[in-house]
Design a protein around this motif. Structure first.
Motif, PDB file in Angstrom:
ATOM      1  N   LEU A 131     -16.878  12.381  15.592  1.00  0.00           N
ATOM      2  CA  LEU A 131     -16.914  10.971  15.221  1.00  0.00           C
ATOM      3  C   LEU A 131     -16.607  10.078  16.418  1.00  0.00           C
ATOM      4  CD1 LEU A 131     -17.521   9.499  12.589  1.00  0.00           C
ATOM      5  CD2 LEU A 131     -15.051   9.435  12.137  1.00  0.00           C
ATOM      6  N   GLU A 132     -15.818  10.572  17.335  1.00  0.00           N
ATOM      7  CA  GLU A 132     -15.527   9.853  18.582  1.00  0.00           C
ATOM      8  C   GLU A 132     -16.796   9.416  19.298  1.00  0.00           C
ATOM      9  OE1 GLU A 132     -14.247   8.654  22.460  1.00  0.00           O
ATOM     10  OE2 GLU A 132     -13.086   8.753  20.612  1.00  0.00           O
ATOM     11  N   THR A 133     -17.813  10.259  19.279  1.00  0.00           N
ATOM     12  CA  THR A 133     -19.039   9.974  20.033  1.00  0.00           C
ATOM     13  C   THR A 133     -19.952   8.980  19.322  1.00  0.00           C
ATOM     14  OG1 THR A 133     -20.274  11.829  19.050  1.00  0.00           O
ATOM     15  CG2 THR A 133     -18.957  12.302  21.007  1.00  0.00           C
ATOM     16  N   TYR A 134     -19.561   8.538  18.137  1.00  0.00           N
ATOM     17  CA  TYR A 134     -20.370   7.578  17.377  1.00  0.00           C
ATOM     18  C   TYR A 134     -19.638   6.280  17.074  1.00  0.00           C
ATOM     19  CZ  TYR A 134     -23.539  11.486  16.474  1.00  0.00           C
ATOM     20  OH  TYR A 134     -24.412  12.542  16.619  1.00  0.00           O
ATOM     21  N   CYS A 135     -18.312   6.337  16.964  1.00  0.00           N
ATOM     22  CA  CYS A 135     -17.582   5.172  16.454  1.00  0.00           C
ATOM     23  C   CYS A 135     -16.506   4.622  17.393  1.00  0.00           C
ATOM     24  CB  CYS A 135     -16.933   5.503  15.114  1.00  0.00           C
ATOM     25  SG  CYS A 135     -18.123   5.777  13.783  1.00  0.00           S
ATOM     26  N   SER A 136     -16.392   5.139  18.595  1.00  0.00           N
ATOM     27  CA  SER A 136     -15.427   4.577  19.536  1.00  0.00           C
ATOM     28  C   SER A 136     -16.004   3.312  20.170  1.00  0.00           C
ATOM     29  CB  SER A 136     -15.081   5.587  20.632  1.00  0.00           C
ATOM     30  OG  SER A 136     -16.213   5.827  21.461  1.00  0.00           O
ATOM     31  N   ALA A 137     -15.140   2.463  20.689  1.00  0.00           N
ATOM     32  CA  ALA A 137     -15.600   1.257  21.391  1.00  0.00           C
ATOM     33  C   ALA A 137     -16.368   1.636  22.652  1.00  0.00           C
ATOM     34  CB  ALA A 137     -14.407   0.371  21.736  1.00  0.00           C
ATOM     35  N   PHE A 184       0.828  -1.202   0.000  1.00  0.00           N
ATOM     36  CA  PHE A 184       0.000   0.000   0.000  1.00  0.00           C
ATOM     37  C   PHE A 184       0.867   1.258   0.000  1.00  0.00           C
ATOM     38  CE2 PHE A 184      -3.784  -2.203   2.291  1.00  0.00           C
ATOM     39  CZ  PHE A 184      -4.141  -2.810   1.092  1.00  0.00           C
ATOM     40  N   ASP A 185       0.659   2.088  -1.010  1.00  0.00           N
ATOM     41  CA  ASP A 185       1.317   3.391  -1.029  1.00  0.00           C
ATOM     42  C   ASP A 185       0.598   4.362  -0.106  1.00  0.00           C
ATOM     43  OD1 ASP A 185       3.165   5.440  -2.387  1.00  0.00           O
ATOM     44  OD2 ASP A 185       1.173   6.310  -2.682  1.00  0.00           O
ATOM     45  N   SER A 186      -0.727   4.172   0.009  1.00  0.00           N
ATOM     46  CA  SER A 186      -1.523   5.029   0.883  1.00  0.00           C
ATOM     47  C   SER A 186      -2.642   4.200   1.515  1.00  0.00           C
ATOM     48  CB  SER A 186      -2.123   6.215   0.112  1.00  0.00           C
ATOM     49  OG  SER A 186      -2.937   5.745  -0.950  1.00  0.00           O
ATOM     50  N   ALA A 187      -3.130   4.666   2.653  1.00  0.00           N
ATOM     51  CA  ALA A 187      -4.215   3.966   3.348  1.00  0.00           C
ATOM     52  C   ALA A 187      -4.780   4.873   4.434  1.00  0.00           C
ATOM     53  CB  ALA A 187      -3.727   2.655   3.961  1.00  0.00           C
ATOM     54  N   LEU A 188      -6.000   4.585   4.821  1.00  0.00           N
ATOM     55  CA  LEU A 188      -6.660   5.300   5.912  1.00  0.00           C
ATOM     56  C   LEU A 188      -6.919   4.298   7.032  1.00  0.00           C
ATOM     57  CD1 LEU A 188      -8.059   7.899   6.953  1.00  0.00           C
ATOM     58  CD2 LEU A 188     -10.138   7.121   5.795  1.00  0.00           C
ATOM     59  N   ILE A 189      -6.443   4.605   8.234  1.00  0.00           N
ATOM     60  CA  ILE A 189      -6.550   3.689   9.363  1.00  0.00           C
ATOM     61  C   ILE A 189      -7.611   4.184  10.336  1.00  0.00           C
ATOM     62  CG2 ILE A 189      -5.289   2.468  11.171  1.00  0.00           C
ATOM     63  CD1 ILE A 189      -4.134   2.120   8.318  1.00  0.00           C
ATOM     64  N   PHE A 190      -8.563   3.299  10.664  1.00  0.00           N
ATOM     65  CA  PHE A 190      -9.533   3.564  11.724  1.00  0.00           C
ATOM     66  C   PHE A 190      -9.145   2.706  12.917  1.00  0.00           C
ATOM     67  CE2 PHE A 190     -11.893   5.441   8.368  1.00  0.00           C
ATOM     68  CZ  PHE A 190     -12.893   6.225   8.925  1.00  0.00           C
ATOM     69  N   LEU A 191      -8.648   3.339  13.973  1.00  0.00           N
ATOM     70  CA  LEU A 191      -8.259   2.616  15.184  1.00  0.00           C
ATOM     71  C   LEU A 191      -9.455   2.583  16.129  1.00  0.00           C
ATOM     72  CD1 LEU A 191      -5.930   1.229  16.748  1.00  0.00           C
ATOM     73  CD2 LEU A 191      -5.402   3.479  17.733  1.00  0.00           C
ATOM     74  N   LEU A 192     -10.175   1.464  16.127  1.00  0.00           N
ATOM     75  CA  LEU A 192     -11.412   1.349  16.903  1.00  0.00           C
ATOM     76  C   LEU A 192     -11.112   0.873  18.318  1.00  0.00           C
ATOM     77  CD1 LEU A 192     -13.751  -0.239  14.187  1.00  0.00           C
ATOM     78  CD2 LEU A 192     -13.180   2.165  14.589  1.00  0.00           C
ATOM     79  N   ASN A 193     -10.445   1.724  19.055  1.00  0.00           N
ATOM     80  CA  ASN A 193     -10.102   1.457  20.444  1.00  0.00           C
ATOM     81  C   ASN A 193     -11.175   2.033  21.359  1.00  0.00           C
ATOM     82  OD1 ASN A 193      -7.840  -0.082  20.125  1.00  0.00           O
ATOM     83  ND2 ASN A 193      -6.386   1.483  20.789  1.00  0.00           N
ATOM     84  N   PRO A 194     -11.029   1.884  22.697  1.00  0.00           N
ATOM     85  CA  PRO A 194     -12.011   2.512  23.592  1.00  0.00           C
ATOM     86  C   PRO A 194     -12.314   3.942  23.178  1.00  0.00           C
ATOM     87  CG  PRO A 194     -10.539   1.154  24.877  1.00  0.00           C
ATOM     88  CD  PRO A 194     -10.040   1.099  23.450  1.00  0.00           C
ATOM     89  N   ASN A 195     -11.277   4.694  22.832  1.00  0.00           N
ATOM     90  CA  ASN A 195     -11.445   5.994  22.171  1.00  0.00           C
ATOM     91  C   ASN A 195     -10.998   5.843  20.731  1.00  0.00           C
ATOM     92  OD1 ASN A 195     -10.542   6.908  25.250  1.00  0.00           O
ATOM     93  ND2 ASN A 195     -12.215   8.108  24.382  1.00  0.00           N
ATOM     94  N   LEU A 196     -11.739   6.468  19.829  1.00  0.00           N
ATOM     95  CA  LEU A 196     -11.446   6.357  18.413  1.00  0.00           C
ATOM     96  C   LEU A 196     -10.131   7.056  18.066  1.00  0.00           C
ATOM     97  CD1 LEU A 196     -12.511   5.523  15.566  1.00  0.00           C
ATOM     98  CD2 LEU A 196     -13.591   7.783  15.461  1.00  0.00           C
TER      99      LEU A 196
END
Length: 379
Positions: free
Chosen positions: A258-264, A205-217
């Motif tokens: 987005l934290e308030t919708y997608c965090s663990a 991958f030359d580029s990518a977007l990472i979503f770290l779905l931890n307790p906090n996003l």
């Protein structure tokens, strides 16, 4: 004569590194294969192999199947010649991992310890790291370094946390660890560490977007095969993108991040139970209410991915604590929601799931010292 001597020494170092790097990349090879592929003389390769073996960097054990002549001996690097320790610090706990030279997590441990900016906290954490190393029976000389991933923005020089409202660790200093541990230490933003791991696992991958779905996003952006830091180390902070100004209040003081919708943590609060218990029920005894909670979560995640993919046209990797809970059907549902009403369609191969779960930032952080060792100066 001096110049010629220096040239010879430099050439020997280059050849030694070429041989080591070749073995590392091949994982298993033979002397003849090295000679052929690197186009080096047999005596040069033999000398380098003898030196690398004497230094403990490679091993020669076992034989390949015979192709008609004498069996070729199998040559490998010693993947635990050096060990990197990664530490992922969260608000209520920290994770520790030991990583070998191939980036494999060969030991893990989690310790529950609420964070506080105090000598007691750093003393306890440091003692746990020492004990972790001792319990794995690692000689101190094997430890290449200790890399700490934490929530919060790290200063450009890597010496301190400049913003850390989640944990209250704005005053955290690299010296809080380095002065208590007899190893080189490194401080890293947990999302950036997660991106380093995903880039390691997906070098194509030359580029990518990472979503770290931890307790906090958390989030990170990879561009030009590197983790993008930004002018003030703030690149990739997708958690504070506002998707509804009238939405729930975020820890940053804003609303509808987005934290308030997608965090663990958000999923945990919506379910009214621990995440592990939620998924056990969802997968084994689903109720309409549980299914709806998960559908709502996926809907918000799809909304974020759909819009961010218009800014960063790249693969998207779901990583972190929630990643192991995503089943194939969840990814298919997520992809369908992303593509619904979207001008451009994302394909299945552009949506991936990480495989290190809650240990992702710690493993990613540990790669800092693995990569340092694997440079020509290291091996």
């Amino acid at each position: 004569m001096r110049g010629k001597g220096m040239t010879t020494i430099t050439l020997k170092k280059i050849n030694r590194n070429k041989v080591y790097q070749y073995i590392y990349q091949q994982k298993e090879t033979s002397k003849l294969q090295i000679v052929q592929d690197l186009q080096m003389g047999l005596s040069t390769v033999s000398q380098n192999l003898n030196e690398l073996e004497a230094d403990g960097l490679i091993s020669r054990n076992g034989y390949f199947e015979s192709t008609g002549g004498r069996k070729a001996q199998i040559i490998r690097i010693v993947d635990d010649f050096r060990i990197s320790i990664g530490v992922g610090i969260l608000k209520d706990m920290f994770h520790m991992v030991a990583v070998n030279l191939y980036g494999d997590a060969i030991a893990t441990e989690t310790v529950e310890l609420p964070y506080e900016n105090s000598d007691d906290y750093y003393n306890i954490l440091s003692e746990n790291i020492r004990q972790f190393i001792t319990e794995q029976n690692y000689d101190t000389g094997k430890i290449e370094g200790i890399s700490i991933a934490t929530q919060g923005i790290i200063s450009p020089d890597g010496t301190s946390v400049t913003y850390g409202d989640i944990m209250g660790n704005t005053q955290m200093q690299l010296s809080d660890f380095s002065k208590r541990l007899p190893y080189p230490c490194h401080l890293e933003h947990d999302s950036k560490a997660a991106a380093d791991l995903e880039l390691w696992n997906h070098p194509q991958f030359d580029s990518a977007l990472i979503f770290l779905l931890n307790p906090n996003l958390g989030g990170a952006i990879i561009t030009n095969h590197e983790v993008h830091q930004g002018s003030h180390m703030r690149s990739g902070l997708i958690e504070h993108i506002c998707i509804d100004p009238d939405g729930p209040k975020c820890y940053c003081g804003g609303h509808g991040c987005l934290e308030t919708y997608c965090s663990a943590n958000t999923l945990k609060e919506a379910a009214g139970m621990p995440v592990k218990e939620f998924f056990q029920l969802l997968h084994n005894s689903p109720t309409p209410a549980l299914v709806q909670i998960w559908q709502n979560y996926l809907s918000h995640l799809a909304f974020a991915i759909r819009n961010l993919n218009l800014v960063i046209d790249s693969p998207v990797i779901i990583s972190g604590y929630l990643a192991p809970y995503f089943r194939k059907e969840d990814m298919q549902e997520l992809l369908e929601q992303i593509n619904t009403g979207s001008l451009f369609q994302m394909t299945e191969d552009q949506l991936l799931v990480g495989n290190h779960g809650q240990y992702t930032p710690a493993v990613g952080a540990a790669l800092y010292y693995v990569k340092n060792f694997l440079t020509p100066a290291g091996a």
